[in-house]
Design a protein around this motif. Structure first.
Motif: not given
Length: 315
Positions: A67-75
């Motif tokens: 999940t590196l770089y996958l944050g917020g609503s996208e994550g």
């Protein structure tokens, strides 16, 4: 950096699917043009993922979702989608600053907690006994979970032994099902093993077609510690998704460079956690258990080893 990674996901990785190839839930891949990559439209949803047994008896999926770089609503969306197509190992870390999004994605998926294997990591700034205890509680709260399946020391810096003592206690209390490390070299791991009470179960390190880490793999196997590869595609660096050797091997099995790479890891006994924000790619990455690389294939990939990190900025 995130923009560059998204570009790799959308463009550099995939120009391989034929028009109309089916993916999970009836979605279709569009034609992306000719390339050196040879892919398959045969991508079933909910592909069962095999497991390895760690040295404490805990089962761990051999293929997970990074999940590196996958944050917020996208994550949140990506984690929920990954679970929906069959991933059960979900990897995050304090330094990724996305544990809240990962937790939201888990809840959004609706899956029973017991069916997941969730990993997080304590960062260097939180090294030491007291700070690690506090960091662990923070991670649990952000994730919205009662326990972690695996907790790792992210890098061998700071008060490693203090952190390990805290993790040993959390393990004994049942708040963590397994404890391990990340980015440790054999001599660093040996020092921890000699001073600690509980044997590390996992060492998560850089490994991909251009950096094989055979010495580390041999050491870990000898000591019954599971090797786990972060960035098994080298994040597309050195044009891995266009590599001729991987493409020629993949052509024999109607598989992509990505699938050949993951299968190569699997046959070496290495757990992998590829990251992608595209659902079609999530499903594709699961489709590696219906073919086997030959000894000659493995030998050809061995020749790709550059014997050096492809992420010097992270050292």
């Amino acid at each position: 950096m995130k923009r560059e990674m998204d570009k790799f996901d959308r463009i550099n990785r995939r120009q391989f699917m034929q028009t109309g190839a089916k993916v999970a839930a009836g979605a279709l891949f569009a034609t992306l043009g000719a390339s050196k990559l040879f892919g398959s439209a045969k991508i079933p949803a909910l592909t069962p993922v095999n497991s390895v047994v760690l040295n404490n008896g805990l089962k761990m999926p051999v293929l997970g979702f990074g999940t590196l770089y996958l944050g917020g609503s996208e994550g949140e969306k990506c984690v929920a989608e990954a679970i929906s197509v069959g991933y059960r190992l979900i990897d995050t870390a304090t330094i990724y600053n996305n544990e809240d999004a990962v937790g939201a994605g888990i809840r959004r998926s609706g899956i029973d907690r017991e069916k997941l294997f969730v990993t997080s990591k304590v960062w260097v700034d939180d090294s030491g006994y007291e700070k690690t205890k506090k960091a662990f509680d923070t991670s649990l709260n952000k994730l919205g979970l009662d326990y972690l399946d695996l907790y790792l020391i992210h890098r061998p810096r700071g008060d490693v032994k203090g952190s390990w003592k805290a993790m040993e206690e959390l393990y004994k209390e049942g708040k963590i099902r397994a404890i391990g490390v990340s980015n440790f070299e054999p001599h660093q791991l040996r020092d921890l093993m000699e001073s600690g009470e509980i044997m590390p179960t996992v060492n998560q390190i850089e490994a991909h077609a251009f950096f094989h880490q055979p010495e580390s793999l041999e050491f870990l196997k000898k000591n019954n510690i599971q090797m786990e590869a972060w960035s098994p595609f080298a994040q597309g660096r050195n044009e891995l998704f266009y590599n001729d050797v991987l493409a020629e091997i993949g052509k024999k099995y109607n598989k992509t460079n990505a699938q050949v790479s993951l299968r190569w890891h699997y046959q070496r006994g290495i757990v992998t956690i590829p990251r992608t924000s595209q659902k079609a790619h999530m499903v594709e990455n699961l489709n590696i258990f219906d073919f086997e690389l030959s000894d000659e294939d493995m030998r050809l990939i061995t020749k790709l080893d550059l014997n050096t990190t492809q992420f010097p900025e992270w050292d």
